[in-house]
Design a protein around this motif. Structure first.
Motif, PDB file in Angstrom:
ATOM      1  N   ARG A 528       0.807  -1.211   0.000  1.00 24.65           N
ATOM      2  CA  ARG A 528       0.000   0.000   0.000  1.00 24.65           C
ATOM      3  C   ARG A 528       0.845   1.270   0.000  1.00 24.65           C
ATOM      4  O   ARG A 528       0.577   2.217  -0.721  1.00 24.65           O
ATOM      5  CB  ARG A 528      -0.876   0.042   1.251  1.00 24.65           C
ATOM      6  N   ALA A 529       1.871   1.253   0.872  1.00 26.38           N
ATOM      7  CA  ALA A 529       2.649   2.460   1.104  1.00 26.38           C
ATOM      8  C   ALA A 529       3.284   2.960  -0.194  1.00 26.38           C
ATOM      9  O   ALA A 529       3.190   4.143  -0.524  1.00 26.38           O
ATOM     10  CB  ALA A 529       3.717   2.206   2.152  1.00 26.38           C
ATOM     11  N   THR A 530       3.916   2.060  -0.951  1.00 23.97           N
ATOM     12  CA  THR A 530       4.638   2.477  -2.150  1.00 23.97           C
ATOM     13  C   THR A 530       3.824   2.238  -3.417  1.00 23.97           C
ATOM     14  O   THR A 530       4.254   2.614  -4.500  1.00 23.97           O
ATOM     15  CB  THR A 530       5.945   1.687  -2.266  1.00 23.97           C
ATOM     16  N   GLU A 531       2.667   1.577  -3.279  1.00 23.61           N
ATOM     17  CA  GLU A 531       1.853   1.171  -4.417  1.00 23.61           C
ATOM     18  C   GLU A 531       2.663   0.333  -5.396  1.00 23.61           C
ATOM     19  O   GLU A 531       2.525   0.453  -6.609  1.00 23.61           O
ATOM     20  CB  GLU A 531       1.242   2.397  -5.110  1.00 23.61           C
ATOM     21  N   ASN A 532       3.517  -0.497  -4.845  1.00 22.36           N
ATOM     22  CA  ASN A 532       4.363  -1.387  -5.638  1.00 22.36           C
ATOM     23  C   ASN A 532       3.982  -2.836  -5.401  1.00 22.36           C
ATOM     24  O   ASN A 532       3.338  -3.159  -4.413  1.00 22.36           O
ATOM     25  CB  ASN A 532       5.822  -1.230  -5.195  1.00 22.36           C
ATOM     26  N   LEU A 533       4.444  -3.701  -6.306  1.00 24.03           N
ATOM     27  CA  LEU A 533       4.333  -5.143  -6.074  1.00 24.03           C
ATOM     28  C   LEU A 533       5.718  -5.649  -5.715  1.00 24.03           C
ATOM     29  O   LEU A 533       6.696  -5.269  -6.340  1.00 24.03           O
ATOM     30  CB  LEU A 533       3.845  -5.836  -7.345  1.00 24.03           C
ATOM     31  N   LYS A 534       5.783  -6.492  -4.703  1.00 28.29           N
ATOM     32  CA  LYS A 534       7.097  -6.972  -4.271  1.00 28.29           C
ATOM     33  C   LYS A 534       7.060  -8.465  -3.993  1.00 28.29           C
ATOM     34  O   LYS A 534       6.054  -9.004  -3.554  1.00 28.29           O
ATOM     35  CB  LYS A 534       7.494  -6.273  -2.974  1.00 28.29           C
ATOM     36  N   CYS A 535       8.207  -9.113  -4.230  1.00 27.62           N
ATOM     37  CA  CYS A 535       8.350 -10.501  -3.824  1.00 27.62           C
ATOM     38  C   CYS A 535       9.209 -10.511  -2.579  1.00 27.62           C
ATOM     39  O   CYS A 535      10.337 -10.024  -2.611  1.00 27.62           O
ATOM     40  CB  CYS A 535       9.022 -11.329  -4.896  1.00 27.62           C
ATOM     41  N   HIS A 540      12.389  -9.143  -5.605  1.00 20.79           N
ATOM     42  CA  HIS A 540      11.988  -8.564  -6.892  1.00 20.79           C
ATOM     43  C   HIS A 540      10.859  -7.540  -6.707  1.00 20.79           C
ATOM     44  O   HIS A 540       9.950  -7.736  -5.921  1.00 20.79           O
ATOM     45  CB  HIS A 540      11.524  -9.695  -7.822  1.00 20.79           C
ATOM     46  N   GLU A 541      10.938  -6.437  -7.480  1.00 22.56           N
ATOM     47  CA  GLU A 541       9.918  -5.381  -7.373  1.00 22.56           C
ATOM     48  C   GLU A 541       9.331  -5.058  -8.732  1.00 22.56           C
ATOM     49  O   GLU A 541       9.998  -5.169  -9.750  1.00 22.56           O
ATOM     50  CB  GLU A 541      10.542  -4.101  -6.829  1.00 22.56           C
ATOM     51  N   ASP A 542       8.084  -4.640  -8.741  1.00 24.59           N
ATOM     52  CA  ASP A 542       7.409  -4.304  -9.992  1.00 24.59           C
ATOM     53  C   ASP A 542       6.368  -3.230  -9.737  1.00 24.59           C
ATOM     54  O   ASP A 542       5.892  -3.079  -8.623  1.00 24.59           O
ATOM     55  CB  ASP A 542       6.704  -5.558 -10.544  1.00 24.59           C
ATOM     56  N   ARG A 543       6.013  -2.496 -10.818  1.00 19.52           N
ATOM     57  CA  ARG A 543       4.911  -1.547 -10.719  1.00 19.52           C
ATOM     58  C   ARG A 543       3.584  -2.305 -10.852  1.00 19.52           C
ATOM     59  O   ARG A 543       3.536  -3.367 -11.442  1.00 19.52           O
ATOM     60  CB  ARG A 543       5.002  -0.531 -11.864  1.00 19.52           C
ATOM     61  N   VAL A 544       2.529  -1.741 -10.320  1.00 20.45           N
ATOM     62  CA  VAL A 544       1.210  -2.347 -10.519  1.00 20.45           C
ATOM     63  C   VAL A 544       0.764  -2.057 -11.950  1.00 20.45           C
ATOM     64  O   VAL A 544       0.712  -0.898 -12.353  1.00 20.45           O
ATOM     65  CB  VAL A 544       0.179  -1.761  -9.531  1.00 20.45           C
ATOM     66  N   PRO A 545       0.474  -3.096 -12.740  1.00 17.85           N
ATOM     67  CA  PRO A 545       0.101  -2.844 -14.139  1.00 17.85           C
ATOM     68  C   PRO A 545      -1.293  -2.233 -14.261  1.00 17.85           C
ATOM     69  O   PRO A 545      -2.149  -2.454 -13.405  1.00 17.85           O
ATOM     70  CB  PRO A 545       0.137  -4.244 -14.764  1.00 17.85           C
ATOM     71  N   GLN A 546      -1.513  -1.464 -15.313  1.00 21.95           N
ATOM     72  CA  GLN A 546      -2.820  -0.865 -15.571  1.00 21.95           C
ATOM     73  C   GLN A 546      -3.742  -1.870 -16.257  1.00 21.95           C
ATOM     74  O   GLN A 546      -4.937  -1.849 -16.070  1.00 21.95           O
ATOM     75  CB  GLN A 546      -2.680   0.369 -16.475  1.00 21.95           C
ATOM     76  N   THR A 547      -3.141  -2.732 -17.077  1.00 27.30           N
ATOM     77  CA  THR A 547      -3.928  -3.746 -17.783  1.00 27.30           C
ATOM     78  C   THR A 547      -3.292  -5.105 -17.533  1.00 27.30           C
ATOM     79  O   THR A 547      -2.118  -5.201 -17.174  1.00 27.30           O
ATOM     80  CB  THR A 547      -3.945  -3.495 -19.296  1.00 27.30           C
ATOM     81  N   CYS A 548      -4.066  -6.160 -17.743  1.00 25.32           N
ATOM     82  CA  CYS A 548      -3.582  -7.509 -17.484  1.00 25.32           C
ATOM     83  C   CYS A 548      -2.501  -7.881 -18.494  1.00 25.32           C
ATOM     84  O   CYS A 548      -2.699  -7.738 -19.697  1.00 25.32           O
ATOM     85  CB  CYS A 548      -4.742  -8.493 -17.579  1.00 25.32           C
ATOM     86  N   PRO A 549      -1.346  -8.334 -18.054  1.00 26.94           N
ATOM     87  CA  PRO A 549      -0.276  -8.701 -18.987  1.00 26.94           C
ATOM     88  C   PRO A 549      -0.652  -9.905 -19.862  1.00 26.94           C
ATOM     89  O   PRO A 549      -0.058 -10.089 -20.923  1.00 26.94           O
ATOM     90  CB  PRO A 549       0.905  -9.044 -18.068  1.00 26.94           C
ATOM     91  N   GLU A 550      -1.625 -10.675 -19.480  1.00 30.12           N
ATOM     92  CA  GLU A 550      -2.019 -11.842 -20.278  1.00 30.12           C
ATOM     93  C   GLU A 550      -3.070 -11.472 -21.323  1.00 30.12           C
ATOM     94  O   GLU A 550      -2.946 -11.824 -22.484  1.00 30.12           O
ATOM     95  CB  GLU A 550      -2.603 -12.941 -19.369  1.00 30.12           C
TER      96      GLU A 550
END
Ligand code: ADP
Ligand code: ZN
Ligand code: ZN
Length: 803
Positions: A528-535, A540-550
């Motif tokens: 929530r704090a960074t609005e990031n996705l993390k493992c 590993h870190e990633d941005r939250v995608p706007q659309t589904c990658p699939e």
């Protein structure tokens, strides 16, 4: 004489016993397992005597004396003292923590000690009688000479007096007014003397004639005899009865949900299981049995039958259940079968009530304890069997220091007592089933339901298709229709919504894709704090995608809904339905859980809607429909056990339907119907699930193929916590063998709690001879130096949940 004492100060380098002189006054009184007050630096602290010896390695003249005895009888047996030593080493905890975890919390509160007279006739010593001064209860500290203490010891041993503890801040001992009715002769004499006008008194005495010699609680007597308090008082004054204040144990609320008939005949599978366990019991073998039985196969009956023989042969039993306030039916079955030989250790009991139950065990007034995790430390001294029901449950692991698993403690105690252990489950943990497959545990199978009822039919509903059809509700068309039919037929429905993992992962509502870590077989966690996705396994870190990658759909969002929202939807769909909602919000009050279940069992509601707390133990004949609103909520948790937990939950929830005469039906709604955990839970196919899951664990290097240690760091200063975490990681990689993998440090999923930043690192290993040594060295660094800088470091050798 010298006492070795562990003091109540949890700080290095104090984690070792200290020697204290036993002063003349206490000579012959001090035994291992008692608590004492000792001087420690400028303070007086509580300590636990772990040994008594003649000599000290230190200069005896310089040793300080014990100041006070807290206990008069040991509160910890030799077994529990030994266990505390093993526990502290095994979980890398302070010894004092290991000692304290075994005792009810009330024992750490403020208390006063009293000498309570039990049999005045038996006391003949003049000085002791003088001390009592005609009172039946005096403060213990009044017995302050060696002579008096010696007498006290003699009288406690003979039972003439008892040393009692009164915990302050709470009325720890509950008293009731008991009316002891006199004999028939006395009562008859009294009736003859009564005047004609005393009608009420005469009635009461006539009633008493039928109860002559009995002791009845005042309130009950007045109700039963239908008399008022003044009449009772007058009659007592005339000599018809004697009134006494009697101590009672607080009765924990045992919800009477139903009477289970004792099955006349065990199934052949049950018979086999009972025979095997009793065979080990009779031969005093410390075998660990894994009782794998599908839901409704009669595992509980196996427990009850084995305990029966254990009790008949004079031994004692411990039964652990995951969360006792959630399983009132299980508890009442034990009470029905063994009556007041059973002590119940709820987590919902007040501290005083827990203390009462503990005392009943300590005084050997009960022979069976049914309780949650900490009941594994029940102070029995003649254990004949230990049972863990639903052995796969994560509540058996304590998350705070000492971070023990009740299963390990059970096996330790069984070895010490030479008695068997039963681990029971419909869905055993992978660890336990793997051990059973290797022959470390002895596997017992109950593959059929006890009453030969069919397992319920389970349908998996693809919620992606529902969405395509334009249904945005939480209820699929099929489930809604099934509920409608139940309402018509006046049968009951259970709806299950797992709230755990609320909004913590991202899911595409069109294709079911969740965003995964490229390096691990784990969903990324939304921060929530960074609005990031993390493992938080590899960092590993990633941005939250706007659309589904699939599938490029825009319907990608954080997943999670609540029971409250579900309740609103039900109200819209079925305005006539009577709904009971059961979640943390509706069960805060003590006993509310049992009350809600009671209502449901009495048919006062059509639908029971709840979180995972309703998955366990429910066994009502009129439940014919179970709906799982979103099976995916556990599946995508950032946890390598996600699939296992999903399988366990679905199996358990489905097991709630059709346990009796009416047939059951189950609907599981999901966005990933093809997942093997969902697919296989449908038919309760444990073995195929086990095989699939094991190969995935092997591939990604998780337990039970590898062991995992989690090391958690927290500090108010972000830079500092990062610095220490890195230092510790370097230290570990230098100390451990190259085959062990060290992952991290990475920020924890909940990266800040109470304004403290949290980091963690993981060790994965198969064989690591230097593990304990290296971890102990790390802990020593921490306890001597880092702790002063405000760091908190916690090592968990077998984490159940990593977050
Ligand atoms: P489990 O603990 O495996 O879920 P239970 O012990 O609760 O199963 O048993 C399921 C139901 O079957 C209960 O209602 C129980 O009373 C009943 N039962 C158990 N054993 C037998 C038996 N041998 N014969 C008939 N009914 C039984
Ligand atoms: Zn998609
Ligand atoms: Zn990763």
């Amino acid at each position: 004489m010298i006492a070795e004492v562990i003091v109540d100060v949890a700080a290095y380098p104090i984690d070792r016993p200290f020697d204290y002189k036993i002063p003349e006054l206490f000579a012959g009184f001090v035994e291992p397992g008692m608590r004492v007050k000792v001087p420690f630096g400028p303070r007086k602290v509580v300590g636990y005597v772990i040994a008594v010896k003649e000599e000290s390695d230190l200069d005896i003249a310089k040793l300080k004396p014990l100041e006070e005895l807290i206990d008069f009888d040991p509160i910890l047996s030799e077994e529990l003292l030994k266990l505390s030593e093993w526990l502290a080493t095994d979980t890398l905890a302070y010894r004092i923590e290991a000692l304290q975890v075994m005792l009810p919390a009330a024992m750490r509160a403020k208390y006063e000690k009293f000498i309570q007279v039990e049999d005045l006739q038996a006391i003949t010593d003049e000085s002791f009688l003088e001390l009592l001064h005609k009172r039946d209860r005096i403060p213990l500290k009044n017995a302050n000479t060696p002579e008096l203490l010696k007498q006290l010891k003699v009288y406690t041993k003979s039972g003439a007096v008892r040393v009692d503890t009164l915990v302050k801040q709470q009325t720890s001992v509950k008293k009731v007014r008991m009316i002891h009715i006199e004999s028939v002769e006395i009562l008859q004499q009294l009736t003859d003397l009564l005047s004609k006008q005393a009608v009420k008194q005469r009635e009461l005495i006539e009633w008493m004639l039928e109860h002559a010699g009995q002791a009845i609680e005042a309130g009950k007597l007045m109700a039963d005899a239908n008399v008022s308090s003044p009449v009772l008082k007058t009659v007592i004054e005339k000599g018809a009865a004697i009134e006494k204040q009697t101590e009672v144990y607080r009765e924990p609320e045992a919800a009477k949900l139903r009477d289970t008939a004792i099955p006349e005949q065990l199934t052949s599978y049950q018979t086999h299981a009972v025979d095997e366990v009793l065979h080990a019991y009779r031969k005093q073998e410390d075998t660990t049995f894994l009782l794998h039985g599908i839901t409704g196969s009669g595992k509980t009956e196996v427990y009850l039958r084995t305990i029966e023989e254990v009790l008949e042969t004079g031994k004692e039993a411990i039964v652990l259940v995951p969360e006792i306030s959630l399983t009132p039916q299980m508890t009442s079955r034990f009470i029905e079968r063994f009556g007041d030989q059973v002590a119940v250790m709820h987590s919902a009991l007040s501290a005083g009530e827990k203390y009462d139950e503990w005392r009943r065990i300590h005084r050997k007034e009960v022979k069976v304890v049914v309780g949650a995790r900490s009941a594994i430390f029940a102070p029995f001294e003649n254990l004949g069997i230990i049972i863990l029901d639903e052995e796969h449950e994560s509540t058996y692991k304590q998350e705070d220091s000492p971070r023990y698993h009740a299963r390990d403690v059970a096996i330790w105690r069984a070895t010490y007592n030479l008695c068997p252990v039963i681990l029971g489950s419909a869905t055993p943990s992978l660890e336990s089933y793997a051990r059973a497959s290797k022959g470390v545990y002895h596997l017992l199978e109950l593959p059929k339901r006890a009453k030969e009822q069919a397992l319920p039919t389970v349908s998996v509903v693809d919620m992606r298709a529902e969405l395509k059809e334009g249904n945005r509700s939480m209820f699929s068309v099929q489930l809604a229709e099934a509920i409608r039919i139940r309402l018509e037929k006046r049968e009951q429905t259970v709806l299950f919504l797992n709230k755990r993992g609320f909004s913590s992962f991202v899911l595409c509502r069109d294709c079911g894709t969740t965003i995964q870590c490229p390096n691990c077989d784990i969903s990324l966690t939304y921060h929530r704090a960074t609005e990031n996705l993390k493992c938080h396994y590899c960092g590993h870190e990633d941005r939250v995608p706007q659309t589904c990658p699939e599938c490029e759909s825009e319907h990608i969002r954080f997943f999670g809904t609540g029971t409250q929202k579900a309740e609103e939807e039900i109200a819209k769909l079925f305005p006539e339905a009577r709904v009971l909602r059961m979640d943390v919000d509706t069960t805060r009050q003590k006993g509310s859980h049992a009350r809600l279940l009671q209502k449901f069992s009495e048919g006062q509601a059509d639908i029971l809607l709840g979180t995972q707390m309703i998955a366990k133990g429910l066994d009502f004949p009129n439940i014919t429909l179970v709906g799982v609103l979103a099976a995916d909520t556990t599946l995508h948790l950032a946890d390598f056990r996600a699939a296992e937990k999903t399988f366990q939950l679905l199996t358990q929830v489905s097991g709630r339907a059709g346990r009796h005469d009416l047939e059951g039906e189950v609907f599981v709604q999901t966005y990933t119907p093809e997942h093997y955990a969902i697919e296989l839970a449908k038919s309760q196919l444990y073995e195929p699930f086990y095989t699939m899951e094991m190969s995935s664990r092997k591939q990604f290097g998780y337990p039970p193929f590898y062991y995992i240690v989690n090391i958690q760091f927290s500090h108010e200063d972000l830079m500092k916590v990062v610095g220490y975490a890195e230092k510790a990681t370097r230290f570990l990689s230098e100390g451990l063998s190259p085959d062990s993998v060290i992952i991290g440090p990475t920020a924890s999923a909940i990266s800040r709690v109470n304004n403290r930043y949290r980091y963690q690192c993981l060790i994965k290993y198969k064989k690591e001879p230097k593990l304990t040594e290296t971890l102990q060295a790390l802990i020593r660094f921490y306890r001597t130096e880092w702790i002063k800088d405000g760091l908190i470091l916690a090592v968990d050798k077998s984490p159940v949940v990593i977050y």
